[in-house]
Design a protein around this motif. Sequence first.
Motif, mmCIF file in Angstrom:
data_model
loop_
_atom_site.group_PDB
_atom_site.id
_atom_site.type_symbol
_atom_site.label_atom_id
_atom_site.label_comp_id
_atom_site.label_asym_id
_atom_site.label_seq_id
_atom_site.Cartn_x
_atom_site.Cartn_y
_atom_site.Cartn_z
ATOM 1 N N GLU A 262 2.045 1.703 -3.520
ATOM 2 C CA GLU A 262 1.502 2.052 -4.742
ATOM 3 C C GLU A 262 0.919 4.077 -4.271
ATOM 4 N N GLU A 263 1.414 4.149 -2.623
ATOM 5 C CA GLU A 263 1.101 5.008 -2.621
ATOM 6 C C GLU A 263 1.877 6.098 -3.108
ATOM 7 N N SER B 138 1.341 -1.066 -0.095
ATOM 8 C CA SER B 138 -0.363 -0.183 0.131
ATOM 9 C C SER B 138 0.658 0.616 0.371
ATOM 10 N N LYS C 200 3.575 6.049 -5.256
ATOM 11 C CA LYS C 200 3.717 6.219 -7.258
ATOM 12 C C LYS C 200 2.778 7.137 -7.189
ATOM 13 N N GLU C 201 1.754 7.194 -6.526
ATOM 14 C CA GLU C 201 0.894 8.136 -6.646
ATOM 15 C C GLU C 201 1.032 9.645 -6.451
ATOM 16 N N ASN C 202 1.092 9.594 -5.247
ATOM 17 C CA ASN C 202 1.520 10.491 -4.460
ATOM 18 C C ASN C 202 3.219 10.172 -3.368
ATOM 19 N N GLU D 69 10.731 10.503 -14.103
ATOM 20 C CA GLU D 69 9.456 10.356 -14.541
ATOM 21 C C GLU D 69 8.927 12.078 -14.602
ATOM 22 N N HIS D 70 9.142 12.224 -13.251
ATOM 23 C CA HIS D 70 9.715 13.719 -13.168
ATOM 24 C C HIS D 70 10.450 15.111 -14.273
ATOM 25 N N SER E 211 2.888 12.095 0.601
ATOM 26 C CA SER E 211 2.628 11.493 0.983
ATOM 27 C C SER E 211 3.173 9.987 1.223
ATOM 28 N N GLY E 212 3.118 8.881 0.277
ATOM 29 C CA GLY E 212 3.403 8.244 0.734
ATOM 30 C C GLY E 212 4.960 8.039 1.664
ATOM 31 N N ALA F 167 9.790 8.529 -9.057
ATOM 32 C CA ALA F 167 9.882 9.427 -9.761
ATOM 33 C C ALA F 167 10.804 10.707 -10.563
#
Length: 1195
Positions: A611-612, A608, A614-616, A654-655, A619-620, A651
């Motif tokens: 995954e978090e 979890s 990857k999205e944010n 990708e950024h 927050s992760g 990250a």
Amino acid sequence: MGLEEHMMFLERMSQLILSEVPKAEYSSLFNDFVESEFFLIDGDSLLTTCICEKSLKPGQELHFFYLVEYYLMDLTSKGGQFAIVFFKDAEYAYFNFPELLPLRTALILHLQHNTTIDVRTKFSGCLSQEWEAFLADSYPYYLIVADEGLNHLQTYLFNFLITQSWAMKVNVVLSSGQTSDILRLYAYLMPSMHKNQKFFKENKKKIESAYKTLIKQLEEYRISALESLFGKLKWKNMMKEACETISQLKQLWPEGSDIRRVLCVTSCSLSLRMYHHFLENRKKTMSDEKTNIQEVESNCLALQEMEDLCKLHCLSVVFLLHLPLSQRACTRFITSHWTKNIHTFLEMKKWCEYFILSNINICEFWNLNLIHLSDLSDELLLKNIAFYYENENVEGLHLNLGDIIMKDYEYLWNTVSKLVGKFAVGKPFPLRTTKLCFLEKNPSPIKDTSKEKIPNLGFISMSCELVDKFVGDLLKDLPFLKSDDPTVTSLVKQKEFDELVHWHSHRPLSDDYDRTKCQFDEKSRDPRYLRSVQKYHVFQRFYGSSLESVSPKLVVTQAVKPKNNFSAPKKKKAHETKAEIITRENKKRLFAKEEEKEEKKWSALSFSIEEEMKENLNSGIKNLEDFLKSCKSNSVKFRVEMVALTACLKAWKEHCRGETTKDLNIAVQMMKRIHSLMEKYPELLQEADQQLIAKCLKYLGFDELATSFYSTQVARDDIKKKIDKYSIGIGPVRFQLQYMGHYLIRDERKDPDPRVQDFIPDTWQRELLDVVDNNESAVIVAPTSSGKTYASYYCMEKVLKESSEGVVVYVAPTKALVNQVAATVQNRFTKNLPNGEALCGVFTRDYRHDALNCQVLITVPVCFEILLLAPHRQTWVKRIRYVIFDEVHCLGGEIGAEVWEHLLVMIRCPFLALSATISNPQHLTEWLQSVKHYWKQEDNTMRKNTALKKNAVCCANSPKDYFQIKESYKVRLVLYGERYNDLEKYICSIKHHDICFDHFHPCAALTTDHIEKYGFPSDLTLSPRETIQLYDSMFQFWESWPRAQEFDPEKFIHFKNKIVIKKLDARKYEESLKAELTSWIKNGHAEEAKMVLRNLSPDSVFSSENMITMFPLLVEKLRKMEKLPALFFLFNLSDVEKTAKRVRSSLEKKQESQRPPKADKEAHDMTNKLRKIKKSIEKQRTIAQHIAWQVIVIS
């Protein structure tokens, strides 16, 4: 504007200042435990204040200089850093007071030549550009100035200075009403407010015009004053005459002389020449105007009479040269005033003295001794000499002056005769050749002493063991009255009484403890009362748990064990015992079990969290760090960090593919993970892990670091073509200092301390624990939130473990802090105690709870003093094992400081004195050590006396006193200066009706003068980002800086080839830059340094207009910036209440505006529904009760 309009504006300005005076805050000008701020003193305000001193009598020049020097010495002794300013325009205010003109000039010369005080005299006026530039460069914290002058014109000048200071954001301190004690100087402070700055800005042209008109008016007064005395001779003519007189004297006395002799002969010769000129002008006037000739002649004394007065003055100066001050103090006090007909000449002579002193600087290459500028004349001595020659000498009393005085006088008068030149003056002897009386004939020209019998002065003898010990041998040289003296025999002997009871009724005495409201009755067994006590303790524990996340600890009384030295290196035993082997194996098994649990926990959460991320990512990472805080296994932590590093790298890739401007927050998180891996888990790093770290460094553009860390071709070629695309564009050191300052790792110890379970204490924290273990005392100075309070809780736990009798007293300065500490203690500790005993108690002036039946008492200084001094509380006092003084810098506070001092002197047990802001900890520790040394001697004496009594009584079966534990009298000083968190300063201001925050670099608060004289303040530290800003400014404003490459962050010696920059490395860089900037100033590059400091200052103009009104907007701004919760410090209680009400009102309006349009109707409908439901429930309840009653009746 005409004169009348200018006067009206001056009155308006006066009213503005007068309206601010009642609002002035009476406070201390110095902070005892921080470095003093630089401030200014207006020299004319200082002069005016001392002139108006009640103890100063006319003509007492030496006493005037004493008052000035005493005041300045008091400022210096208290750490004052100041300069004195004399404006040229301010001199105009004294043309109506010619007796003060030479005094003012002598004061300036004295301060310049005979003291080390910084005196500034180059400014023409307070509105000049030079003065404005000086204020901008030096930026004083405040200016000491008078609010009232010797006349209304000087008051106007002071008003201009006050108004202009406010406009330059310089606070004003009034010179009147100041009081001083050993530590402080109290005065009325009028801060620079926005409305005052606005007044100056809106009326700048009017102010400048009114100032010019005022100066012009004062110049006219000067012209008229000179014209009445010197006729056609103008200011420049008089200055020229004075210069010529001094030049002639230099030829007569080429070897040089003393300032008193020089001023005496030059002023006498110049005044006689001017008086001769004055008489000639009078004769011409008499020939032109033949009316009232006799009246004119009667007002003008002959030149010979003035020569006699000058002779007396020369003799008085000779007496000054030879008489010691002790003999001059015994001279008679002549009450007679000078006769009116010599006032013109005396006034002329004062002007001449002023002209001479104003031109004394032309004696630069002449051997002129200026030491006695403070004692140029003594009017009382001159009057005594005049009185003698007018009265006693005439009656036949002849005074033998002696050869030395006679020769000196004759030498002076002959010099006067040579300097006059144009006409002949009389010979030195006789001194009086005329019969004119210079002094008025009073009935009693000499002040009569009282004819009443003066009573004997002395102390009344008394004997007291305490006083005798305290005073020692100081009393032996003091005068004491005899036993038969009337003062002694008149004393009535009072009835002896016991200090425990009233002397008349013999009822027990009560104290403030008994009169303080008791929150709970400790003896009550009422169930309702017990329930309220239970609620109180539940609330306290809840409050304490909200302050810190610490689980309660059950304390069990244990036997006192011998102390272990945890600081010493451990020695390995030759053989382990069977019990030790079993214990070690059990610990290993428990650790493995705990590690297994944490691995399972991470396995459950990892998916979890990944995954978090990857999205944010942010927050992760936050959730990941929350897991790391609760995790204790290093292997699990290492795995988690590697997962986070991999996620950050992905990250970042990708950024960088999709964005032209890079978000460095991702790079910061990546570098933070690298820091953690390399510093905390270096032994767990495998080759693949090292390769990943090198790869991350490459992607950030830190090619050299990556190569030095993992130098394989695979790691280099893998991302060689992508460096430019992913690189952050700056060096690794600059990146870490500029963007990762708050993440830089501190140097921490790796070895745990068995006394601390929750964390690994630093060396200085271990020293605190050693202090408590050894029953020693300590002064602990460390920044806020650095961990010094932990020693207090360790001390409490130690005493709680030792017995159920010992008491720890925690002294806090305020009731709010008392409540906070009490809640924290109740949350931290629990203990099974006998009935009637409590673990924690509170005693303040408002209430008390379990104060004398607890083991940890939290109190304020005044209440603790009450208990220490109460005779019938001494049994409890003997139970005290430790005292903890929090915020001990209150010892130097403005209110209640003496109570802290009393407590530190009176306590017999060890203590801990905690503070974050003591500038002189060494001196404080030495004083406390001397107190402990005194008590050590007293305790030794008492032990000897007790031992003798015990041997005499032979009480072998007496119980052992628990508190005879060996006590240490040592006082340690524990210092720690590094903050755990860097503080950066921002200025909050209003721009275009919006709240703005501008970064304020600490160096912007300094000036080159301050750095040159005092260096960088010890408490002025820079964050790593601010250190980089300082280097960039230095590099920018000195292009040919020879050491620029040496201080380049990428090449600095302490950063070289380091992947992880630590806080200590950044601090070394900061100190090196400070030292370099200081060397600039001292080695001729002050202008470049000024440009650096000016560049670091904020560009925008700040305004605090309506800050109280716009406070809700400030709170909303902080909310949007995610900076809440926040602490707001307001120093006025009414402002606190106003801002709280405004925030509440603002939130209510905001809530109202966000309500749906039909909210009221929906609320009304819901209320009706609830009312119907309530009626239905009540109806059903009634029916059920009725049915139940019927069943009972039937049965």
